[in-house]
Each structure stands twice: as C-alpha cells, then as structure tokens.
Design a protein around this motif. Structure first.
Motif, PDB file in Angstrom:
ATOM      1  N   THR A   1       0.989  -0.955  -0.110  1.00  0.00           N
ATOM      2  CA  THR A   1       0.084   0.045  -0.141  1.00  0.00           C
ATOM      3  C   THR A   1       0.994   1.275  -0.074  1.00  0.00           C
ATOM      4  N   ALA A   2       2.220   1.267   0.221  1.00  0.00           N
ATOM      5  CA  ALA A   2       3.134   2.144   0.317  1.00  0.00           C
ATOM      6  C   ALA A   2       4.441   1.982  -0.302  1.00  0.00           C
ATOM      7  N   SER A   3       5.116   2.528  -0.957  1.00  0.00           N
ATOM      8  CA  SER A   3       6.203   2.447  -1.683  1.00  0.00           C
ATOM      9  C   SER A   3       7.392   3.507  -1.658  1.00  0.00           C
ATOM     10  N   THR A   4       8.496   3.335  -1.393  1.00  0.00           N
ATOM     11  CA  THR A   4       9.443   4.408  -1.389  1.00  0.00           C
ATOM     12  C   THR A   4      10.712   4.033  -2.070  1.00  0.00           C
ATOM     13  N   LEU A   5      11.105   4.992  -2.899  1.00  0.00           N
ATOM     14  CA  LEU A   5      12.437   4.799  -3.645  1.00  0.00           C
ATOM     15  C   LEU A   5      13.185   5.919  -3.404  1.00  0.00           C
ATOM     16  N   ILE A   6      14.643   5.623  -3.314  1.00  0.00           N
ATOM     17  CA  ILE A   6      15.421   6.990  -2.864  1.00  0.00           C
ATOM     18  C   ILE A   6      16.420   7.160  -4.280  1.00  0.00           C
TER      19      ILE A   6
ATOM     20  N   VAL B   1      24.006   6.140 -15.573  1.00  0.00           N
ATOM     21  CA  VAL B   1      22.704   5.969 -14.957  1.00  0.00           C
ATOM     22  C   VAL B   1      22.649   5.178 -13.669  1.00  0.00           C
ATOM     23  N   ALA B   2      21.441   5.571 -13.111  1.00  0.00           N
ATOM     24  CA  ALA B   2      21.353   4.764 -11.793  1.00  0.00           C
ATOM     25  C   ALA B   2      19.790   4.501 -11.507  1.00  0.00           C
ATOM     26  N   SER B   3      19.494   3.551 -10.813  1.00  0.00           N
ATOM     27  CA  SER B   3      18.293   3.245 -10.364  1.00  0.00           C
ATOM     28  C   SER B   3      17.991   3.607  -9.123  1.00  0.00           C
ATOM     29  N   CYS B   4      16.766   3.940  -8.770  1.00  0.00           N
ATOM     30  CA  CYS B   4      16.250   4.409  -7.620  1.00  0.00           C
ATOM     31  C   CYS B   4      16.010   3.443  -6.795  1.00  0.00           C
ATOM     32  N   LEU B   5      16.398   3.032  -5.608  1.00  0.00           N
ATOM     33  CA  LEU B   5      16.179   1.960  -4.788  1.00  0.00           C
ATOM     34  C   LEU B   5      15.369   2.298  -3.541  1.00  0.00           C
ATOM     35  N   PRO B   6      14.811   1.190  -2.812  1.00  0.00           N
ATOM     36  CA  PRO B   6      14.326   1.416  -1.524  1.00  0.00           C
ATOM     37  C   PRO B   6      15.099   1.668  -0.470  1.00  0.00           C
ATOM     38  N   PRO B   7      15.143   2.145   0.571  1.00  0.00           N
ATOM     39  CA  PRO B   7      15.908   2.421   1.770  1.00  0.00           C
ATOM     40  C   PRO B   7      16.428   0.977   2.121  1.00  0.00           C
ATOM     41  N   ALA B   8      17.684   0.793   2.534  1.00  0.00           N
ATOM     42  CA  ALA B   8      18.177  -0.453   2.914  1.00  0.00           C
ATOM     43  C   ALA B   8      18.685  -0.283   4.464  1.00  0.00           C
TER      44      ALA B   8
ATOM     45  N   LEU C   1      32.986   0.863   2.045  1.00  0.00           N
ATOM     46  CA  LEU C   1      32.082   1.236   3.088  1.00  0.00           C
ATOM     47  C   LEU C   1      30.730   0.370   3.506  1.00  0.00           C
ATOM     48  N   GLU C   2      30.521   0.324   4.733  1.00  0.00           N
ATOM     49  CA  GLU C   2      29.394  -0.391   4.925  1.00  0.00           C
ATOM     50  C   GLU C   2      28.630   0.683   5.774  1.00  0.00           C
ATOM     51  N   VAL C   3      27.419   1.007   5.294  1.00  0.00           N
ATOM     52  CA  VAL C   3      26.562   2.060   5.512  1.00  0.00           C
ATOM     53  C   VAL C   3      25.292   1.163   6.301  1.00  0.00           C
ATOM     54  N   VAL C   4      25.085   1.489   7.539  1.00  0.00           N
ATOM     55  CA  VAL C   4      24.034   0.774   8.241  1.00  0.00           C
ATOM     56  C   VAL C   4      23.006   1.680   8.881  1.00  0.00           C
ATOM     57  N   ALA C   5      21.809   1.708   8.629  1.00  0.00           N
ATOM     58  CA  ALA C   5      20.650   2.563   9.279  1.00  0.00           C
ATOM     59  C   ALA C   5      20.656   2.175  10.537  1.00  0.00           C
TER      60      ALA C   5
ATOM     61  N   ILE D   1      17.227   5.030   5.690  1.00  0.00           N
ATOM     62  CA  ILE D   1      18.340   5.562   5.206  1.00  0.00           C
ATOM     63  C   ILE D   1      18.556   4.959   3.725  1.00  0.00           C
ATOM     64  N   GLY D   2      18.544   5.991   2.709  1.00  0.00           N
ATOM     65  CA  GLY D   2      18.904   5.753   1.266  1.00  0.00           C
ATOM     66  C   GLY D   2      20.206   6.135   0.897  1.00  0.00           C
ATOM     67  N   ALA D   3      20.990   5.040   0.706  1.00  0.00           N
ATOM     68  CA  ALA D   3      22.846   5.501   0.711  1.00  0.00           C
ATOM     69  C   ALA D   3      22.926   5.288  -0.864  1.00  0.00           C
ATOM     70  N   THR D   4      23.542   6.154  -1.383  1.00  0.00           N
ATOM     71  CA  THR D   4      24.280   6.259  -2.712  1.00  0.00           C
ATOM     72  C   THR D   4      25.498   7.005  -2.734  1.00  0.00           C
TER      73      THR D   4
END
Length: 477
Positions: A63-68, A143-150, A223-227, A232-235
């Motif tokens: 019902t809800a989706s977020t891409l960064i 080019v880059a795809s927008c991805l969900p927060p991880a 880099l290891e990025v941990v929320a 958090i959407g990391a790029t």
C-alpha cells in the motif's frame, strides 16, 4: 498307657511364612512395575516436540512504496518514472518533505519529473506495487536506478584522494531524524573515521559527505552503511579527475546488498583502458579468492592471474587491465570472484576517458524492470545497448522486452540460458523501459550502454510488488 502327641505347629508356621513371602514379592513387583507403567503412559501422551519457532512473513498487498534517488549530475535534473504493475493511472510524490510535488505514473509509459537534488519517490495504494524510477547522467555516460531504503548497503572501490574521490549521500525520506553508522575499510584494516559514526540526517533531507575531505587517503576503500535508526537511502557518486590529463568523469557506484562468496560482476565497457578490481573482506580471517572470466561460451580462469589474498577487515586493489582488455576483445561480458569467505567487490573501467563501474549483481527469478536514458542525439555516434545475463541456476529461458517511452514494444526476444555460460541480447538504442522475465531459473544481469561519449552499466533489479507482514504468535511460558 497311651500318650497323645501334641499338635505340631510347624506346618502352620510354614504356611504363614510363605504367605508373607508372597505378599512381600507382590509388593515389590507392584513398586517396580507401577512407576514403569506410569512412565510409559506419560510417554504415550506427551505432546510432540514443537517445530521451529520461526515462521516466514506473510505476503500482502503493498500500500506504500518509497524509492531513493541520488542527486542529479550536471545537465540532467529529470527523474524517470514508470510502474511494472498493470492498469495504473495515478500520481506519485517526488521530492523531500514540503518540497515534494506530484508526478504522473502510468502503466507501460515512462513519465518524468524535474528535481536536481536527492529525493524520494513515494507511491501509495495502486501506485505502490511495482514502482520504478531512475536517473540519467546527462553529459556523462551514467545511469542509476532509484532503490528502496536499506538497512545495510556496501560500496566497494570508493576513493578519498585527489584524483579519485567519492561522495556518499544519505537521504532520509521520513519526517523523523534518521541515524547512519558508516564503517570504512582500507588497505591496512578498519579506518579510524569518528565523523562517520552516528551521522544524523534530519527528516525530509539529505547529507552529502566528501570522503576526501573527511578521511583523505590514496588507497581503495569500502563502506558499510548501516541505518542505525530510521530509514536511510545511501548512494555514492564516484569521480576520476586526473590533473593535466583526462577531464573529470563521474558515475554512480552501485551498492551491494551483502558480502558473498560468489560475486558476479557483469558489464565491462568495450575497448581498451585501465581496469581495477577492488575486493573487500569484512571478516576476521584472511580470504583467498579466484578470478574467472564470463563469456557466452564458458566461465574460465584466465592465464597469469594469481590467487587473490585479502587480509582480515581490509581492501585490496588488483590491476586487471591486460586480462580484462584481452577478455573484452574476445567478447567477455563479466567477471566472477569465488572466495573462501564472504567479500564485496567491484571492477572500475576507465575507457576513452570515461568512468564506468560494475558491482556484484543480485540474483532474481521474477520480472526485473529498469529505466534507461534517452538515446544520444543524432549528431553523436548511435548508442548500443546490450542485456548481459549469467549464473543461471538451471537451464531455462529469459524473455527480454524492450519498450519506448510511450510503451510501444521495440523488441521482444526469448533466449535460453544454462549454468556456466553467459548470454547477450542486443536491444534498440531507443529503449527506455526494459523488462527481463526468467522462467524455470534465476539469473544475474546488467544493461550495458556504450556510445562515443562512454559507457554505463545498470544492474537489473526487481521492483517491490508485495509487502511483508511478520508472523506474530503468543510465546510459550
């Protein structure tokens, strides 16, 4: 005279003694048998041992989706949008916080919205399942795809020096403050970077971190990025700027979900140039890794490449220019790195003054959909686009469907895939939306776009179409 014999008591005493012994023996038997019988009955009625107490989550309608999406490169402020779901004709919110605006979302078509900053694309109700978004590089072949927060994302092969520098961008799509912890690995182990621990990102905003300013180094980093709190959407934007030689070139460095013992790096820029393989070992033991080449005929170990040794919690840089250039000239499509323990990896190509990066892809067994940039202007050399596939688990088929921005089908092809062999499908340069559908197998894939201005590599990813609800049940006392 007669004498009467007194009655003898012996027989009566013997009978009493036997009776006592009989009673004693019966008591002993009952004392032994009854507990045994009781234990047997308890064993018969004892409930079975409980099964595994963990249960998989239940799939439900999303019902809800977020891409960064990362910040735009110069000259390309637009974000491309579409959906992999059918019968959708609605809108999504594009932007962050109060600056978000509405944009159209229509099944089978590519729409767009202009916003040069890092942003979130939010779809609700019918617009949530299958949401797809992406950015193009404009003047840069990127080019880059927008991805969900991880919760966790790895970036391998980043730079923090004068000529090779990377910018980490952290985006918080929610109203509350989010916190990220970033661990940096280098050639000599974990890099002391207190400024990257507990990085606070205010709600509806993004933070950009120039690694060259914070942890200046000349070695390759991971880099290891941990929320640690919130979403958090990391790029990462990767830049090569060799003073006095080639001009600045930049591209997005795709992240990796987790370390693996089998990293498949698909998408090698055509031509000759500088190629660098970067391998990171997050574990506490030394890792040994073997590099192999993937082409459409086989997967093989190239001559002259020694076993790669990666110390604990460290990063190694492996020059592979001659090996990869020779393999590309013979139609190689990627590399695979098999290791004794999980690692992360990437291969960076500098060909014709342009930067492109291939990272470890994610396996998929359901439809993957990505958006591609517009074809170059007619004044430039026509772009070529190829879908490269590898690492099929079993023999199967893959359907490749290429569509224009208006949804019209430009090409549709069914290709057979088998283990230990790659596959290549050329698609028209005008392709804006690409769908790859595996059947009876799972694969890893990328799209390689090359033209006079350079090359770009886009990993194939699967849009989120379902939500996951955790299984909750009362615990035993």
């Amino acid at each position: 005279m007669s004498h009467s014999q007194p009655p003898s008591t012996a027989p009566h005493g013997g009978r009493r003694t036997a009776a006592r012994r009989s009673r004693l023996n019966l008591t002993v038997v009952l004392a032994v048998v009854l507990p045994v019988l009781s234990a047997g009955v308890l064993l018969l009625v004892r409930p079975e041992a409980p099964d595994d107490a963990t249960y998989p989550p239940t799939r439900t309608t999303l019902t809800a989706s977020t891409l960064i999406c990362p910040s735009a490169l110069p000259g390309a402020p637009g974000v491309a949008l579409t959906t992999a779901s059918d019968d959708v004709d609605g809108q999504v919110q594009v932007g962050l916080g109060d600056k978000a605006t509405a944009a159209d979302l229509v099944s089978g078509r590519v729409t767009s919205a202009d916003d040069a900053g890092a942003l979130a694309v939010v779809g609700e109700d019918d617009a949530a399942p299958g949401l797809v978004a992406g950015r193009a590089g404009g003047d840069d072949a990127a080019v880059a795809s927008c991805l969900p927060p991880a919760a966790v994302r790895w970036f391998t092969g980043v730079g923090a020096g004068a000529s090779h520098r990377s910018v980490l961008e952290l985006t918080n799509p929610d109203a509350g403050t989010a916190v990220a912890d970033v661990t940096v690995l280098g050639a000599d182990g974990v890099v002391d970077a207190p400024g990257l621990r507990g990085v606070s990102v205010a709600g509806g905003s993004s933070v950009r971190i120039d690694l060259a300013a914070l942890v200046p180094r000349t070695d390759e980093l991971a880099l290891e990025v941990v929320a640690a709190r919130g979403r958090i959407g990391a790029t990462v934007r990767d830049r090569i700027d060799r003073v006095g030689t080639d001009p600045l070139t930049q591209d997005w460095l795709p992240g990796q979900e987790e370390p693996s013992t089998d990293n498949v790096l698909l998408g090698l820029a055509p031509g000759s140039g500088r190629r660098t393989l970067t391998v990171a070992n997050p574990g506490t033991d030394e890792v040994r890794a073997q590099l192999r080449i993937i082409d459409t005929e086989s997967v093989f170990a190239p001559d002259g490449v020694d076993e790669i040794r990666v110390p604990p919690q460290s990063v190694v840089r492996v020059p592979v220019t001659s090996v990869v250039d020779q393999a590309v000239a013979q139609d190689a499509i990627g590399l695979t790195l098999t290791s004794t323990a999980p690692v992360t990896a990437s291969v960076r190509s500098m060909v014709g003054g342009d930067l492109s990066v291939a990272t470890a892809g994610t396996r998929f067994d359901t439809d993957a959909t990505v958006l591609l940039p517009e074809a170059p202007d007619s004044g430039r050399q026509a772009a070529t686009r190829q879908v490269v596939l590898a690492q099929a688990t079993t023999a199967g088929t893959v359907q490749v469907v290429a569509r224009a921005a208006d949804g019209s089908t430009l090409k549709e092809k069914l290709v057979e895939v088998v283990p230990d062999r790659g596959a290549v499908v050329a698609v028209p340069a005008a392709t804006r939306m690409l769908t790859v559908q595996p059947a009876r197998t799972s694969v890893i894939g990328s799209v390689v776009t090359s033209a006079k201005g350079g090359a770009s590599v886009l990993p194939l990813t699967v849009p989120v179409v379902n939500g996951l609800v955790p299984h909750v049940r009362p615990g035993l006392p």
